[in-house]
Scaffold this active site. Structure first.
Site, PDB file in Angstrom:
ATOM      1  N   HIS A 184       0.802  -1.233   0.000  1.00 51.33           N
ATOM      2  CA  HIS A 184       0.000   0.000   0.000  1.00 51.33           C
ATOM      3  C   HIS A 184       0.832   1.280   0.000  1.00 51.33           C
ATOM      4  O   HIS A 184       0.299   2.355  -0.313  1.00 51.33           O
ATOM      5  CB  HIS A 184      -0.922   0.034   1.219  1.00 51.33           C
ATOM      6  CG  HIS A 184      -1.979  -1.021   1.221  1.00 51.33           C
ATOM      7  ND1 HIS A 184      -2.848  -1.215   0.169  1.00 51.33           N
ATOM      8  CD2 HIS A 184      -2.305  -1.961   2.162  1.00 51.33           C
ATOM      9  CE1 HIS A 184      -3.657  -2.224   0.459  1.00 51.33           C
ATOM     10  NE2 HIS A 184      -3.353  -2.686   1.655  1.00 51.33           N
TER      11      HIS A 184
ATOM     12  N   HIS B 193      -6.599  -7.286   0.194  1.00 48.37           N
ATOM     13  CA  HIS B 193      -6.695  -5.866  -0.147  1.00 48.37           C
ATOM     14  C   HIS B 193      -6.045  -5.595  -1.507  1.00 48.37           C
ATOM     15  O   HIS B 193      -5.041  -6.229  -1.866  1.00 48.37           O
ATOM     16  CB  HIS B 193      -6.014  -5.015   0.923  1.00 48.37           C
ATOM     17  CG  HIS B 193      -6.623  -5.175   2.286  1.00 48.37           C
ATOM     18  ND1 HIS B 193      -6.093  -6.009   3.244  1.00 48.37           N
ATOM     19  CD2 HIS B 193      -7.736  -4.623   2.831  1.00 48.37           C
ATOM     20  CE1 HIS B 193      -6.849  -5.963   4.333  1.00 48.37           C
ATOM     21  NE2 HIS B 193      -7.852  -5.132   4.100  1.00 48.37           N
TER      22      HIS B 193
END
Length: 493
Positions: free
Chosen positions: A149, A186
């Site tokens: 991320h 994710h």
């Protein structure tokens, strides 16, 4: 530069592969804080399982050399790296504006040893890429890495430095094309964003989509400009099981390998897609998760295996231990050996755990639509892209110290990955974590909030990586390279 012609299956699954494994004994001591779901202690638990199952003796075991400022700045902004290096729990209240600017605070807290933690996990991933580039192994493993991320100028989703982007940039020095596959629950937004406008990196992410962190990864997000159709997103719903997952994974990845023909593959093995994860909502078994590793291994392409998410830490350790065995071509016993963390795995003390009976909200009709759409996008790529043959830039000079394990091969003293004596971890105090504190509601809410969607038009990330990929125009003379704020350091250093 490797043209990527080795990307078709050329060896059966049972053939042994030479595996390099990166591990720092200190990594389990870093502690995000009371109640935080991200626990580096899971890496130490994984290592203990590998040791007691006898898998370490089948691998080259390396202690990663810590990444330096200039290594991190090949992707990240100089001022962001400087901030990570200088911030401490004691000084953070004096830097509230910077904390907000760089998104450091709640999901991504300041903790003791933060920068040395980043140096360690990034060093393992880049070190693995260097090993693969030198044909010193077939598969490189860094379970501490995979923090997908992190952005060029900010932390996100428990991730501070994007070791994956740094490793891919290293692989691109040797290989014309690199494939990135992400099986974390994710979306792999940081990696996708970094390479959104290039055809030299294809990103494929299988993830939960819809009112779920980070909010990106729509099937319609396909790349931009030269990178159009080189980003693939596989949006999934709650409860997906092994059969449904591989109904998509194998046809899509098989077509990607056929059309894109990568010279190397990076597989992010986030374990929060397993059944029973604290922050996840999928229903994959460990065998189902590991089947992705087995399938990627079968193509006989240089493979970098990385960690990622995973918040039920006993299952994370189970998963990554089993997947290390898959990388080695060794089937490990279900019965767990006695070891220092044995009590974590009660009451059954087995490697595998049964999935739950949760509802699979992914209908066959929905899966067929997704598969059809993505295969249609891939059909638009008639031929593998190519780049003009160029002189290969020097490797990142990340050496590494070997762990003392019987059966490990000795580090080659003639290797050109020299240890820079001036590069050391930033001195810091770290707290040892042994127990799992109870999860509070803050992080569960944070993980389910919708994030901002990717905006290529107002970010310098794509431009940064395109500059980094243009290695033909770069000079090897370090002294002539000028470093400016918010730009990436030259790759040829």
């Amino acid at each position: 530069m490797d043209s990527g012609s080795n990307s078709l299956p050329s060896a059966p699954d049972g053939v042994k592969r030479k595996v390099c494994y990166f591990y720092d004994p200190e990594v389990g001591n870093y502690y995000y804080g009371q109640g935080h779901p991200m626990k580096p202690h899971r890496i130490r638990m994984t290592h203990a399982l590998l040791a007691h199952y006898g898998l370490l003796q089948h691998m080259q075991v390396h202690k990663p050399f810590p990444a330096r400022d200039r290594d991190l700045c090949r992707f990240h902004a100089d001022d962001y790296v400087a901030f990570l290096r200088s911030i401490t729990p004691e000084t953070q209240q004096d830097h509230l504006r910077q904390l907000k600017r760089f998104n450091v605070g709640e999901d991504c807290p300041v903790f003791d040893g933060l920068y040395s933690f980043c140096q360690t996990y990034a060093g393992g991933s880049v070190g693995g890429a260097v090993k693969l580039n030198h044909d010193q192994c077939d598969i490189a493993v860094n379970w501490a890495g995979g923090l997908h991320h992190a952005k060029k100028c900010e932390a996100s989703g428990f991730c501070y430095v994007n070791d994956i982007v740094l490793a891919i940039l290293e692989l691109l020095k040797q290989h014309e094309r690199v494939l990135y596959v992400d099986i974390d629950i994710h979306h792999g937004d940081g990696v996708e964003e970094a390479f959104y406008t290039t055809d030299r990196v294809m990103t494929v992410s299988f993830h939960k989509f819809g009112d779920y962190f980070p909010g990106t990864g729509d099937v319609r997000d396909i790349g931009y400009g030269k990178g159009k159709y080189y980003s693939l997103n596989v949006p999934l719903d709650d409860g997906i099981d092994d059969e449904s997952y591989h109904f998509l994974f194998k046809p899509i990845i098989g077509k990607v390998m056929e059309v894109f023909r990568p010279g190397a593959v990076v597989l992010q093995c986030g374990a929060d897609s397993l059944s029973g994860d604290r922050l996840g909502c999928f229903n994959l078994s460990i065998r189902g998760h590991a089947e992705c590793v087995r399938y990627m291994r079968s193509f006989n392409v240089p493979l970098l295996l990385l960690g990622g998410g995973g918040y039920t830490i006993r299952n994370v350790a189970r998963c990554w231990c089993y997947e290390t065995g898959v990388a080695l071509g060794i089937e490990v016993d279900d019965k767990m050996p006695q070891h220092e963390y044995y009590e974590y795995f009660g009451p059954d003390y087995t490697l595998h755990v049964a999935p739950s009976n949760m509802e699979n909200k992914n209908s066959r009709h929905l899966l067929e639509e997704i598969q059809s759409k993505l295969l249609e996008n891939l059909s638009r790529l008639q031929h593998a892209p190519s780049v003009q043959f160029q002189e290969r830039p020097p490797d990142s000079d990340l050496g590494e110290a070997e762990e003392d394990h019987d059966g490990d091969e000795t580090w080659d003293p003639d290797s050109d990955m020299d240890v820079d004596g001036e590069c050391e971890l930033v001195p810091s105090k770290v707290k040892k974590e042994i127990v799992e504190p109870q999860l509070n509601g803050l992080f569960q809410d944070d993980q389910r909030r919708s994030g901002e969607h990717l905006r290529v038009s107002d970010t310098a990330v794509a431009e940064t990586c395109m500059k980094a990929l243009d290695i033909s125009s770069q000079k090897a003379d370090e002294d002539n390279v000028k470093v400016e704020q918010n730009t990436v350091n030259d790759l040829t250093k």
